[in-house]
Design an enzyme around this catalytic site. Structure first.
Site, PDB file in Angstrom:
ATOM      1  N   TYR A  90       0.856  -1.201   0.000  1.00  0.00           N
ATOM      2  CA  TYR A  90       0.000   0.000   0.000  1.00  0.00           C
ATOM      3  C   TYR A  90       0.887   1.246   0.000  1.00  0.00           C
ATOM      4  CZ  TYR A  90      -3.375   3.579   1.354  1.00  0.00           C
ATOM      5  OH  TYR A  90      -4.136   4.727   1.388  1.00  0.00           O
TER       6      TYR A  90
ATOM      7  N   VAL B 146      -8.137   8.520   8.436  1.00  0.00           N
ATOM      8  CA  VAL B 146      -9.478   9.062   8.189  1.00  0.00           C
ATOM      9  C   VAL B 146     -10.456   7.905   8.363  1.00  0.00           C
ATOM     10  CG1 VAL B 146     -10.933  10.349   6.573  1.00  0.00           C
ATOM     11  CG2 VAL B 146      -8.429  10.468   6.345  1.00  0.00           C
TER      12      VAL B 146
HETATM   13  P1  NDP Z   1     -13.450   4.149   1.026  1.00  0.00           P
HETATM   14  O1  NDP Z   1     -13.195   2.696   1.037  1.00  0.00           O
HETATM   15  O2  NDP Z   1     -14.508   4.694   1.900  1.00  0.00           O
HETATM   16  O3  NDP Z   1     -13.715   4.640  -0.481  1.00  0.00           O
HETATM   17  C1  NDP Z   1     -12.978   4.151  -1.569  1.00  0.00           C
HETATM   18  C2  NDP Z   1     -13.667   4.545  -2.854  1.00  0.00           C
HETATM   19  O4  NDP Z   1     -12.871   4.085  -3.959  1.00  0.00           O
HETATM   20  C3  NDP Z   1     -15.048   3.928  -3.008  1.00  0.00           C
HETATM   21  O5  NDP Z   1     -15.941   4.867  -3.536  1.00  0.00           O
HETATM   22  C4  NDP Z   1     -14.835   2.807  -4.007  1.00  0.00           C
HETATM   23  O6  NDP Z   1     -16.008   2.628  -4.787  1.00  0.00           O
HETATM   24  C5  NDP Z   1     -13.703   3.389  -4.864  1.00  0.00           C
HETATM   25  N1  NDP Z   1     -12.967   2.334  -5.551  1.00  0.00           N
HETATM   26  C6  NDP Z   1     -12.160   1.400  -4.992  1.00  0.00           C
HETATM   27  N2  NDP Z   1     -11.709   0.559  -5.933  1.00  0.00           N
HETATM   28  C7  NDP Z   1     -12.229   0.961  -7.120  1.00  0.00           C
HETATM   29  C8  NDP Z   1     -12.149   0.497  -8.455  1.00  0.00           C
HETATM   30  N3  NDP Z   1     -11.409  -0.574  -8.772  1.00  0.00           N
HETATM   31  N4  NDP Z   1     -12.815   1.163  -9.425  1.00  0.00           N
HETATM   32  C9  NDP Z   1     -13.570   2.237  -9.116  1.00  0.00           C
HETATM   33  N5  NDP Z   1     -13.680   2.748  -7.875  1.00  0.00           N
HETATM   34  C10 NDP Z   1     -13.039   2.098  -6.882  1.00  0.00           C
HETATM   35  O7  NDP Z   1     -12.031   4.820   1.391  1.00  0.00           O
HETATM   36  P2  NDP Z   1     -11.572   6.354   1.556  1.00  0.00           P
HETATM   37  O8  NDP Z   1     -12.648   7.281   1.218  1.00  0.00           O
HETATM   38  O9  NDP Z   1     -10.927   6.461   2.876  1.00  0.00           O
HETATM   39  O10 NDP Z   1     -10.410   6.394   0.467  1.00  0.00           O
HETATM   40  C11 NDP Z   1     -10.391   7.282  -0.628  1.00  0.00           C
HETATM   41  C12 NDP Z   1      -8.940   7.517  -1.040  1.00  0.00           C
HETATM   42  O11 NDP Z   1      -8.233   8.155   0.035  1.00  0.00           O
HETATM   43  C13 NDP Z   1      -8.160   6.239  -1.351  1.00  0.00           C
HETATM   44  O12 NDP Z   1      -7.337   6.491  -2.466  1.00  0.00           O
HETATM   45  C14 NDP Z   1      -7.324   6.019  -0.085  1.00  0.00           C
HETATM   46  O13 NDP Z   1      -6.159   5.300  -0.337  1.00  0.00           O
HETATM   47  C15 NDP Z   1      -7.035   7.458   0.308  1.00  0.00           C
HETATM   48  N6  NDP Z   1      -6.686   7.660   1.706  1.00  0.00           N
HETATM   49  C16 NDP Z   1      -7.490   7.204   2.709  1.00  0.00           C
HETATM   50  C17 NDP Z   1      -7.120   7.398   4.030  1.00  0.00           C
HETATM   51  C18 NDP Z   1      -7.901   6.849   5.173  1.00  0.00           C
HETATM   52  O14 NDP Z   1      -7.342   6.731   6.299  1.00  0.00           O
HETATM   53  N7  NDP Z   1      -9.176   6.523   5.012  1.00  0.00           N
HETATM   54  C19 NDP Z   1      -5.905   8.149   4.382  1.00  0.00           C
HETATM   55  C20 NDP Z   1      -5.130   8.556   3.254  1.00  0.00           C
HETATM   56  C21 NDP Z   1      -5.518   8.345   1.970  1.00  0.00           C
HETATM   57  P3  NDP Z   1     -16.607   1.222  -5.271  1.00  0.00           P
HETATM   58  O15 NDP Z   1     -16.265   0.204  -4.245  1.00  0.00           O
HETATM   59  O16 NDP Z   1     -18.078   1.500  -5.398  1.00  0.00           O
HETATM   60  O17 NDP Z   1     -15.968   0.977  -6.597  1.00  0.00           O
HETATM   61  C1  8X3 Z   2      -4.370   5.617   4.785  1.00  0.00           C
HETATM   62  C2  8X3 Z   2      -3.636   6.019   5.994  1.00  0.00           C
HETATM   63  O1  8X3 Z   2      -1.834   5.336   7.646  1.00  0.00           O
HETATM   64  O2  8X3 Z   2      -3.441   3.633   6.989  1.00  0.00           O
HETATM   65  O3  8X3 Z   2      -3.704   5.970   3.625  1.00  0.00           O
HETATM   66  O4  8X3 Z   2      -1.733   4.341   5.485  1.00  0.00           O
HETATM   67  S1  8X3 Z   2      -2.604   4.771   6.544  1.00  0.00           S
END
Ligand code: NDP
Ligand code: 8X3
Length: 251
Positions: free
Chosen positions: A152, A185
């Protein structure tokens, strides 16, 4: 004049909150994700706010699907002001020697190749228009490597590099690129990471106050609202109780 944004991964978490925040502030939205029902629920919500909405249900891992869904947007939808490359996530959290090839492929195909595919089909028009802002959801995992985060972290380090690359290559066209790097988050992120184990996911956020999807949406909206001559290139945002990838103050 109303602006238009594409938000990938709008069916939950940060993407969903960002789509709502942008709609509340006068944007029309192209929303994407794989879960059709969630997309239509969000579409209805955004329409009630007053936005024009185009929902596109596809998997960012397939270049064919990316091309056929957003590669030929026409009319007003072809004039994109903001692209939020948000779709992505983590799968698994274990030492690399115990890692799953399937999880690795999914993370690399989604977080790296999916983001590239979407950018590949939308950026040329932005360059042609000499207008556009690409917001990439990176992570603190794109800046630091933590134990059991291996692949990741690698995928998000790639996002960090891609953001820098787009910024340099699209510089002559006035394109802004903002790389957003959040710490923890609370969204569906950990439920997905732990393959549906909600107990394990909830434990991730115990003992401290994590960021919310709305915190990140507010930050993205701030970045895209700055005057034309101002660009936040890179932004790290953490819960106050998290110093970096490995240091939490839990009570
Ligand atoms: P969620 O799991 O809540 O949301 C992820 C979203 O990505 C969903 O809408 C999902 O939609 C979509 N998605 C995943 N795989 C696919 C695919 N193959 N094709 C199309 N859409 C896809 O996670 P977050 O909102 O937390 O994450 C959003 C972004 O932020 C990510 O890139 C994550 O790595 C990043 N992030 C998150 C953090 C955290 O702690 N939560 C911290 C730092 C970064 P569906 O399943 O309907 O396709
Ligand atoms: C999501 C935050 O710390 O789990 O990107 O990698 S962490």
């Amino acid at each position: 004049m109303r602006k238009t944004a594409v938000v990938t991964g709008a069916t939950s978490g940060i993407g969903q909150a960002t789509a709502i925040k942008l709609a509340e502030n006068g944007y029309d939205l192209v929303i994407t994700g794989r879960r059709a029902e969630r997309l239509s629920e969000l579409e209805e919500k955004l329409r009630k706010i007053g936005a024009d909405v185009l929902s596109l249900c596809f998997d960012v891992r397939s270049f064919e699907q990316v091309k056929s869904n957003i590669g030929n947007l026409s009319g007003k939808w072809s004039d994109i002001d903001v692209l939020v490359n948000n779709a992505g996530g983590a799968l698994g959290k274990e030492p690399i020697q115990d890692g799953s090839i399937e999880d690795w492929d999914t993370m690399i195909d989604t977080n790296v190749k999916g983001l590239l595919y979407v950018t590949k089909v939308l950026l040329p028009k932005m360059c042609q228009n000499h207008k556009g802002h690409v917001v990439n959801l990176c992570s603190i995992a794109g800046k630091q490597v933590y134990g059991e985060g291996n692949v990741y972290c690698a995928s998000k380090h790639a996002v960090n590099a891609i953001s820098k690359g787009i910024r340099i290559d699209a510089l002559p066209y006035g394109i802004k690129v903002t790389n957003i790097c959040p710490g923890a988050v609370e969204t569906e992120f950990s439920i997905v990471r732990f393959h549906g184990d909600e107990k394990k996911a909830a434990a991730t956020y115990q003992g401290f106050t994590p960021l919310t999807a709305n915190d990140i949406a507010d930050t993205i909206y701030y970045c895209v609202s700055l005057p034309p001559h101002v660009c936040i290139n890179d932004l790290t945002i953490m819960p106050t109780a998290q110093a970096d990838s490995g240091h939490f103050f839990k009570q």
